[in-house]
Each structure stands twice: as structure tokens, then as C-alpha cells.
Design an enzyme around this catalytic site. Structure first.
Site, PDB file in Angstrom:
ATOM      1  N   ARG A  87     -40.236   4.952  24.244  1.00 19.57           N
ATOM      2  CA  ARG A  87     -41.389   5.306  25.050  1.00 19.57           C
ATOM      3  C   ARG A  87     -42.559   5.655  24.137  1.00 19.57           C
ATOM      4  NH1 ARG A  87     -36.970   8.505  26.963  1.00 19.57           N
ATOM      5  NH2 ARG A  87     -36.177   7.855  29.006  1.00 19.57           N
ATOM      6  N   LYS A 106     -37.364  13.073  26.981  1.00 25.23           N
ATOM      7  CA  LYS A 106     -37.163  13.229  28.418  1.00 25.23           C
ATOM      8  C   LYS A 106     -35.742  13.716  28.695  1.00 25.23           C
ATOM      9  CE  LYS A 106     -38.493  10.709  32.577  1.00 25.23           C
ATOM     10  NZ  LYS A 106     -38.889   9.399  33.126  1.00 25.23           N
TER      11      LYS A 106
END
Length: 455
Positions: free
Chosen positions: A279, A304
């Protein structure tokens, strides 16, 4: 001795301007001119308040255009912050007005003060106090409890604050039940996205009520609003190998005369985004010590879902990383293991996620894959989707059942379970062809046998 402002010799202004990182004499002269004018106005008043701000704006508007005047207010903002830091004033009137209006920026306050009707403009700026509704205390306690338990809990408070603002601006009848409040909020917007938000709000309140009273029955979630909202989601773009090669070529030749290392940094970012499915935030948080060239791994820390994972990389990616790290060292990059892997000279040496998105999106545009303007077209995050599709294609080509490997792929991507990974599996013609061929080889004979046995 604590300094006081306004000071007769105006030494505070001189020290403040000298402490700023102003490059030219013209800039320093401009700062001094603005601040001396502001002090001249303040000296005519007993206290530093809203009257001083209005008087300075009125006098300055005679000599300067509105756009220039608003730009000069930033100079005054920095000076007022400095006065408060050194204790020369007791309060910053701009911050006081900002707090009264419950907003985060100072510029709307200056615009309101510079308007023809400052009082009315300030009144229109005022926002409801966060968690100031009749349910506000309950919602604030729930947010604090979830964060004490270790959850990030960032999106749910924003949803609760929107609902809290609605309750303050649109008061219902006395003793109105919670379900009626949510129904009133749902009626304000009939879009699919708002319907999904209302369903999320109902789930959050069901959790709140159950925490307060365990005897409250568990609410069964309704999946229909999310499915309807998903129809409006933007479909990912799956980059072909030719697209990726074109983007890498553009990144390597990216024009950056002031930052010579930037093209190679963008090239390496693209490689990790496509080959490892990282990401943008994971790219931004990578440190030099997270790369182990000897073992051929890279460590992604606390991203995350609070997860840390160690990813094995292909040999070709390790070779590119080694070349980038050597070029980074030659460019003068910090060799501290805590310094950013993608290093630049300004700030703390890290690229921000927003800067990474802007740079890579510009590469996609220059490669002819995205329109020159707007947010339409392929995204940077679609590289992660493409990585998943290409991985599944490779499994099909090597006669591996993708279903058996999905848990490993979910772990590699940093997902909690394969349900999150399934979102990334975009069905294109090539995976569909291989899936049909696999069914033809495995499933079709079973169906034929069943038909033969049937009497």
C-alpha cells in the site's frame, strides 16, 4: 523576565523575523512591514482582541488587494503564535475565535473578519460542539473505551460526529427513540452510500447499547445496503505487463533535475507496489533497516490491523533494491536504519503517502494510461489489484489450485482473512479462461459420470 507586547523598541518583531527561514532581503522586509503595521494598530487598544484584528484589516484593505491582504494574514498568524509561545500575550484572538466557532483552520476566521458583515459571517461559521447532542456523552464514552482497548477506531467516530451534528442542528421531539432519530437522518439523503452509512450507524449503536447493557439482544446486520453501495464502487484497472514496463520506463526517465535520486525512488516504489502489493502508506513508512538484502526479505511494520509481516521477495526485486540502496548512499542519504528507505533531503527524509500517490499518479499519466486531469482512470492502488490477479494467473498456468493458496496470499497482503483478499480478485478474460479449462479437466468428467449412472 517575561517580555510584553506591544514593546516600544519592537525588538520582538526583529527577533521573530530573524528566527524565520526567510531566504531573501525582500521577504524579511515584507514581514517587518506587515508586523510593524499590525503593532501600530495594536498600540491604540488596551487589549489584543477582535477589535485589533478588525481595525488592522480595515486599514490594510485600503492599500492592498483582498487576495494580498489574506496572504498577509498568515504572517500575522505566525507572529501571534510566537507571542503566545514566549508569553508576551495571554491569548491569541484568532485561535479564540476559531475555538468559539469549533473549526480547525484560521483562514476562515480571517475571511469572515475581512467581509462586509463580520458578525454575521462569524455566526455562519459556527459549528456545533463535538458530541454536544443529547446522545453525545454516550457516543464519546464509547469512542474513548474502544481506543483504550487498543483499537485505532478512526472511521466510526467520524460517522458518530456527523450524526451528532445532525441531532444538534435538527432537534426532534422530546423523548424521541433512537430508531426514529436514525430514520430522520436517513431521510435527509436517499443515496446508496448514505443508506450504507445508516446501517453502519445502527451496528455501532447496537454495540454501544450492548456494552452498556449485556441483556440487549444482538442485532443481526443487514448486508443489502453495502451490496447496493458496492454497485457504485469504482472498478479496479488491471495493468498488463506491457503497462507496467511502460510505467517503469517513464519512472526511470522522470524529469527531476533538483532531486536526482527521485526517478530511481519512483522506479523502486513501482516495483514494490506491483511485485509485493504494498500500500502507499506501507511504502511511505519503510525504513532502511526494514530491508534485509541477505535474506531477500522486507519487513512491513504495524500497518493496517496493527500487523507486522515479513515478505520474501523475488531475486530480481532484491537486485533492484540493492541498486537503489547503493544509489541512495551515493546521493548522501542517511545510513541510520531508522531513516526512510525512500529518502529525500527535506523534512524527516520520508516521502508522505500523499506525495507518493501524486508522483506515481503522474507516472501513470505520462505513460498514457490515465487522463491528464481529474481523478478518473487507473489508480496507484490498482497495482495491488494487478499483483493479485497476476499471482492467480501464475498459479493457474503452473497447475496450482488458487483456492488452496488464498490463505497464504491473504497473509502476504496483510489481510485478516481471505474475505478481504477476495475483493482484489478481479475476473478478467484470462483468469476466466483458465478457470473454465480447469473445470473442463476436473469438473466436467464428474458431471458426465453422473449422467451415465442416472437411469
Amino acid at each position: 523576565m517575561t517580555p510584553r507586547w506591544p514593546d516600544p523598541d519592537r525588538a520582538i518583531i526583529g527577533r521573530h523575523v530573524a528566527s524565520l527561514d526567510l531566504r531573501g532581503m525582500k521577504s524579511r522586509a515584507c514581514y517587518r512591514q506587515v508586523l510593524h503595521g499590525f503593532q501600530e494598530v495594536a498600540e491604540r487598544y488596551d487589549a489584543l482582541g477582535q477589535e485589533v484584528l478588525l481595525a488592522w484589516l480595515r486599514e490594510s484593505s485600503v492599500r492592498r488587494a483582498p487576495s494580498t491582504l489574506l496572504h498577509r494574514t498568515r504572517i500575522v498568524d505566525r507572529f501571534l503564535e510566537h507571542l503566545l509561545e514566549i508569553g508576551a500575550v495571554q491569548r491569541n484572538p484568532v485561535v479564540a475565535l476559531r475555538d468559539e466557532c469549533n473549526i480547525k483552520q484560521c483562514m476562515p476566521i480571517w475571511r469572515a473578519l475581512a467581509s462586509r458583515g463580520p458578525g454575521q459571517a462569524l455566526a455562519e461559521l459556527r459549528q456545533p460542539r463535538p458530541f454536544g447532542s443529547m446522545l453525545g456523552e454516550m457516543m464519546a464514552e464509547h469512542v474513548a473505551m474502544m481506543r483504550r482497548r487498543g483499537y485505532k477506531y478512526t472511521s466510526q467516530p467520524l460517522l458518530l460526529l456527523r450524526f451528532d451534528r445532525f441531532l444538534q442542528l435538527h432537534r426532534g421531539p422530546e423523548g424521541e427513540p433512537l430508531s426514529a432519530m436514525i430514520d430522520r437522518w436517513a431521510a435527509t439523503n436517499v443515496t446508496r452510500h448514505h443508506t450504507e452509512e445508516c446501517e453502519k450507524l445502527k451496528r455501532v449503536f447496537a454495540k454501544i447499547l450492548r456494552h452498556r447493557d449485556p441483556s440487549v439482544p444482538v442485532r443481526r446486520p443487514d448486508p443489502r445496503p453495502r451490496k447496493e453501495a458496492a454497485k457504485q464502487w469504482r472498478k479496479p484497472h488491471i495493468y498488463s505487463p506491457a503497462d507496467v514496463r511502460r510505467m517503469l520506463e517513464v519512472a526511470r526517465t522522470y524529469p527531476s533535475p533538483r532531486v536526482p535520486l527521485r526517478p530511481l525512488s519512483m522506479y523502486t516504489m513501482l516495483i514494490l507496489a506491483y511485485c509485493a502489493g504494498l500500500r502507499r502508506g506501507e511504502l511511505a513508512r519503510l525504513d532502511l533497516g526494514d530491508v534485509d538484502l541477505q535474506d531477500g526479505t522486507i519487513t512491513i511494520r504495524q500497518t493496517k490491523f496493527f500487523e507486522t509481516r515479513i515478505l520474501p521477495l523475488p531475486d530480481s526485486v532484491v537486485v533492484e533494491l540493492r541498486g537503489y540502496i547503493d544509489a541512495r548512499r551515493r546521493a548522501g542519504g542517511s545510513q541510520d536504519t531508522r531513516s526512510g528507505l525512500f529518502w529525500h533531503e527535506r523534512g524527516d527524509g520520508h516521502y508522505t503517502p500523499e506525495m507518493i500517490t501524486w508522483l506515481l499518479a503522474d507516472v501513470i499519466r505520462r505513460a498514457g494510461l490515465k487522463p491528464l486531469r481529474g481523478q478518473t482512470g487507473p489508480r496507484v492502488h490498482d497495482l495491488r489489484h494487478s499483483m493479485v490477479v497476476d499471482r492467480i494467473l501464475e498459479w493457474y498456468r503452473t497447475d496450482i489450485n488458487p483456492q488452496d493458496r488464498l490463505p497464504f496470499l491473504a497473509t502476504y497482503l496483510g489481510h485478516r482473512d481471505i474475505n478481504s483478499t477476495l475483493v482484489y480478485i478481479t475476473v478478467t478474460q484470462e483468469p476466466l479462461y483458465y478457470a473454465n479449462e480447469r473445470f473442463r479437466a476436473v469438473g466436467a468428467p464428474c458431471l458426465s459420470q453422473g449422467q451415465e449412472v442416472r437411469p
